[in-house]
Design a protein around this motif. Structure first.
Motif, PDB file in Angstrom:
ATOM      1  N   THR A 433      -7.742  -9.832  -3.189  1.00  0.00           N
ATOM      2  CA  THR A 433      -7.039 -10.159  -2.143  1.00  0.00           C
ATOM      3  C   THR A 433      -5.634  -9.682  -2.452  1.00  0.00           C
ATOM      4  O   THR A 433      -5.438  -9.408  -3.613  1.00  0.00           O
ATOM      5  CB  THR A 433      -6.949 -11.709  -1.671  1.00  0.00           C
ATOM      6  N   ALA A 434      -4.845  -9.247  -1.426  1.00  0.00           N
ATOM      7  CA  ALA A 434      -3.463  -8.574  -1.627  1.00  0.00           C
ATOM      8  C   ALA A 434      -2.436  -9.754  -2.067  1.00  0.00           C
ATOM      9  O   ALA A 434      -2.535 -10.638  -1.288  1.00  0.00           O
ATOM     10  CB  ALA A 434      -2.980  -7.638  -0.450  1.00  0.00           C
ATOM     11  N   ILE A 435      -1.516  -9.585  -2.889  1.00  0.00           N
ATOM     12  CA  ILE A 435      -0.355 -10.572  -3.183  1.00  0.00           C
ATOM     13  C   ILE A 435       0.847  -9.509  -3.122  1.00  0.00           C
ATOM     14  O   ILE A 435       0.750  -8.519  -3.348  1.00  0.00           O
ATOM     15  CB  ILE A 435      -0.657 -11.220  -4.336  1.00  0.00           C
ATOM     16  N   THR A 436       1.949 -10.263  -2.807  1.00  0.00           N
ATOM     17  CA  THR A 436       3.183  -9.536  -2.730  1.00  0.00           C
ATOM     18  C   THR A 436       4.239 -10.224  -3.479  1.00  0.00           C
ATOM     19  O   THR A 436       5.606  -9.601  -3.595  1.00  0.00           O
ATOM     20  CB  THR A 436       3.687  -9.498  -1.388  1.00  0.00           C
ATOM     21  N   SER A 437       4.031 -11.069  -4.488  1.00  0.00           N
ATOM     22  CA  SER A 437       4.643 -11.596  -5.444  1.00  0.00           C
ATOM     23  C   SER A 437       4.187 -12.377  -6.468  1.00  0.00           C
ATOM     24  O   SER A 437       2.865 -12.279  -6.793  1.00  0.00           O
ATOM     25  CB  SER A 437       5.509 -12.779  -4.621  1.00  0.00           C
ATOM     26  N   ASP A 456      -3.915  -5.754 -10.268  1.00  0.00           N
ATOM     27  CA  ASP A 456      -3.978  -4.288 -10.202  1.00  0.00           C
ATOM     28  C   ASP A 456      -4.944  -3.865 -11.472  1.00  0.00           C
ATOM     29  O   ASP A 456      -4.554  -3.034 -12.177  1.00  0.00           O
ATOM     30  CB  ASP A 456      -2.788  -3.554 -10.223  1.00  0.00           C
ATOM     31  N   GLY A 477       6.087  -4.433  -4.574  1.00  0.00           N
ATOM     32  CA  GLY A 477       4.972  -4.061  -3.229  1.00  0.00           C
ATOM     33  C   GLY A 477       3.852  -4.791  -3.400  1.00  0.00           C
ATOM     34  O   GLY A 477       3.670  -6.048  -4.091  1.00  0.00           O
ATOM     35  N   GLU A 478       2.831  -4.635  -2.654  1.00  0.00           N
ATOM     36  CA  GLU A 478       1.458  -5.297  -2.400  1.00  0.00           C
ATOM     37  C   GLU A 478       0.506  -4.764  -3.550  1.00  0.00           C
ATOM     38  O   GLU A 478       0.561  -3.549  -3.983  1.00  0.00           O
ATOM     39  CB  GLU A 478       0.859  -4.678  -1.252  1.00  0.00           C
ATOM     40  N   ARG A 479       0.019  -5.805  -4.193  1.00  0.00           N
ATOM     41  CA  ARG A 479      -0.771  -5.510  -5.367  1.00  0.00           C
ATOM     42  C   ARG A 479      -2.155  -6.222  -5.195  1.00  0.00           C
ATOM     43  O   ARG A 479      -2.499  -7.308  -4.274  1.00  0.00           O
ATOM     44  CB  ARG A 479      -0.040  -6.144  -6.664  1.00  0.00           C
TER      45      ARG A 479
END
Length: 643
Positions: A433-437, A456, A477-479
């Motif tokens: 899933t994508a995380i931003t922090s 990543d 950014g998005e990771r």
């Protein structure tokens, strides 16, 4: 670590190319004498338990049995192990029947090859052994989910081992396929099966008063006519049992009050220990269990002196090949090792042990004829180390999987829309899933059973039953957050059976916010995926700096007739090994097991092509554990003994 009784022999060097990829009948004539006879031509009565002694065809008989599971022993060795049982003085072999192997997908049944139950039973008859069949549907056996198929857990309301309609319907469907195969092999129909066990140790588990009657009727209504028995340990004896069904006991030490309880429950009926525990099983990270012959043999001698029948569990344990080992319950969760040696009279590789020789001397005293000669043990060979020369990272291998399943929330592996709607049973599941922090990642104890966590594709730590939180580093950014979750084995005994869904079984949170929008990859390591992976041209030479998780390939040259050996994975941490399409099982550096049994019949002369196997490693050399010099990881030793 389990200790094999394999002797090192000085042998000439052999070379065979191997691709490795690492990711009786004893008739009772008196209280102490039995003799071996042929199977009777005319059969007027099966095994009878209506007096203080068993009778078979009207003649007194004492059952001297031993457990051996056809699904834990290569088919090529069934006869070898049975002949050794006969030579020890046994007259009966007992085996469980694992539902989850015979119906791995709902409605798709397998009774061929390694799972050809009829062939196993007929081989017992050829050798001269009676058979006691323990068809379940639940078997325990330190086997994944106690032998129940994982697709049962797709029903969120499932209540295993009860008369819950969803369970009884599945049981009926299964028994409709299984029982007709064994009905013709019953004693009164000319076969070797003299008794059937109704379920397994239900007195220690259930409180559904109708369930055992349902299982009994399910057997009888489908044509089972031989003696029925139940089997319980001392804790469950007072609750187990059925009217008209012989009770038997499971134990390792003699507790006079338990034997008195058994006798009082069914006076003037034969006394039998259905499971005399000749050793014990091991769990990863625990100690190896040993039950010395000096302790075991006097107990067996005492039971026999009291006129009891006995079945040794195990007489030959074998191996939890593949992903099939079970686990102990969640307080704490402890998965089974691959070896099921059990410190049994015949070792994992079928070798004689001191227990075997002591038992042979004991059982000889209960026979009027000489015992058969002991056959030679299978030859063992030490092979040269295997140099690992190719690897493929997990991330590069994802393209060879089916398309990922997209889900707003995590989905446990059993409920994934794969395998014709049966979900994923075994192996690994990757959640992304994508995380931003960055911040604190908390599993809420929803990881079953072990997750490697990446941001990543960079490893940041492990989540499991003990570690529930990880620090996620900050970034721009998005990771992509990835959790590679391993099903380490479902609990096989106790009250946790209904809670054995694997993968992510609920939300995980980052900074107290539940994560959403997952891509979920199923890595069940089934043959079709292994074949696709093997055929790719994307394999690369092993670099000086490795990235895990990864798949690895190596080659071993052997010539001459292939023989049994053991693979020692010095320096490797955790994973599975495939040989010629056969999954040898899990390895894990925490022990106690340090080598994997490799049966000679699974090798062949010349080139042994091996499908790739999945491996993930946490290096012992650095804290982060994901990057390490190849160092000692460049070979797999094939050795002739377990250490």
């Amino acid at each position: 670590m389990l200790v094999s009784r394999v002797k090192n022999h000085a042998i000439r060097q052999h070379r065979v190319l191997l691709s490795l990829v690492v990711l009786g009948f004893l008739i009772w004539r008196s209280s102490s004498r039995v003799r071996v006879t042929d199977m009777p031509a005319v059969r007027v009565e099966g095994l009878n338990a209506n007096s203080s002694r068993f009778t078979l065809n009207g003649e007194p008989i004492r059952i001297l049995g031993g457990s051996m599971h056809y699904f834990r022993v290569p088919r090529a060795y069934w006869s070898d192990r049975m002949v050794k049982m006969k030579a020890c003085g046994l007259n009966t072999v007992t085996t469980y029947v694992p539902w989850n192997l015979h119906e791995p997908e709902r409605g798709a049944f397998k009774f061929h090859g390694q799972l050809e139950l009829e062939a196993f039973i007929n081989e017992a008859a050829r050798v001269g052994l009676w058979v006691i069949l323990r068809p379940g549907p639940y078997i325990c056996a330190e086997w994944d989910l106690g032998g129940l198929p994982s697709w049962l857990l797709r029903d969120k309301n499932m209540k295993l081992r009860t008369t819950y309609p969803g369970f009884t319907a599945a049981v009926n469907s299964y028994l409709d396929k299984l029982i007709p195969r064994v009905v013709p092999l019953q004693y009164m129909k000319g076969g070797p099966i003299i008794a059937f066990q109704v379920e397994n140790e239900y007195g220690s588990y259930g409180n559904d008063s109708q369930y055992m009657s349902f299982i009994k009727e399910a057997l009888v209504s489908r044509g089972i006519e031989e003696l029925l028995v139940t089997s319980d340990n001392r804790q469950g004896l007072h609750r187990g049992g059925l009217k008209g069904v012989l009770k038997t006991i499971n134990l390792q030490k003699i507790h006079p009050e338990v034997l008195r309880q058994l006798e009082a429950a069914q006076p003037d009926r034969p006394m039998m220990v259905m499971e005399y525990w000749s050793g014990w099983f091991d769990v990863w990270g625990g100690l190896h269990h040993v039950f010395e012959a000096d302790e075991m043999v006097p107990v067996i001698a005492e039971l026999l002196s009291q006129g009891m029948s006995i079945n040794l569990y195990m007489f030959h344990g074998g191996t939890n090949f593949g992903f099939m080992g079970g686990a102990l319950g969640n307080q704490p969760y402890r998965p089974m090792i691959t070896s099921y040696d059990y410190d049994a009279p015949l070792s994992e590789a079928g070798d004689y042990t001191p227990k075997y020789h002591r038992l042979r001397t004991l059982f000889r005293g209960y026979q009027s004829d000489n015992l058969p000669m002991m056959p030679k043990s299978q030859q063992k060979k030490p092979y040269k180390a295997v140099t690992v020369f190719q690897h493929l990272s997990l991330w590069e291998a994802l393209v060879y999987l089916e398309k990922p399943h997209h889900s707003l929330r995590p989905v446990n592996m059993e409920n994934l829309p794969v395998n014709n709607g049966n979900g994923q049973a075994y192996g690994y599941t990757l959640y992304e899933t994508a995380i931003t922090s960055g911040g604190t990642l908390n599993s809420k104890n929803n990881v079953r059973d072990k997750a490697l966590v990446f941001v990543d594709k960079v490893f940041i730590g492990v989540l499991d039953y003990k570690t529930l939180e990880l620090a996620v580093p900050d970034g721009k950014g998005e990771r992509i957050l990835s959790l590679l979750v391993e099903n380490c084995g479902r609990v096989n005994f106790g009250k946790d059976l209904n809670n054995q869904r694997k993968g992510l079984v609920g939300d995980i949170v980052l900074n107290n916010t539940p994560l959403r929008n997952f891509n979920i990859f199923s890595l069940d390591m089934k043959p079709d995926f292994i074949e696709r992976l093997q055929s790719t041209k994307q394999w690369k030479s092993v670099p000086k700096m490795l990235t895990y998780p990864a798949f690895f390939q190596g080659k071993l040259w052997v010539s001459g007739y292939p023989a049994d050996t053991f693979i020692r994975l010095s320096g490797w941490s955790k994973g599975v090994v495939f040989i010629n399409g056969q999954n040898l099982g899990r390895y894990w550096s925490i022990g106690p097991q340090q080598t994997l049994y490799l049966p000679g019949p699974w090798l062949k002369r010349g080139v042994n092509q091996v499908p790739p196997t999945y491996l993930f490693v946490r290096s012992q050399a650095c804290v982060c554990g994901i990057y390490t010099q190849i160092g000692t990881l460049n070979s797999i030793s094939c050795v002739s003994k377990l250490y």
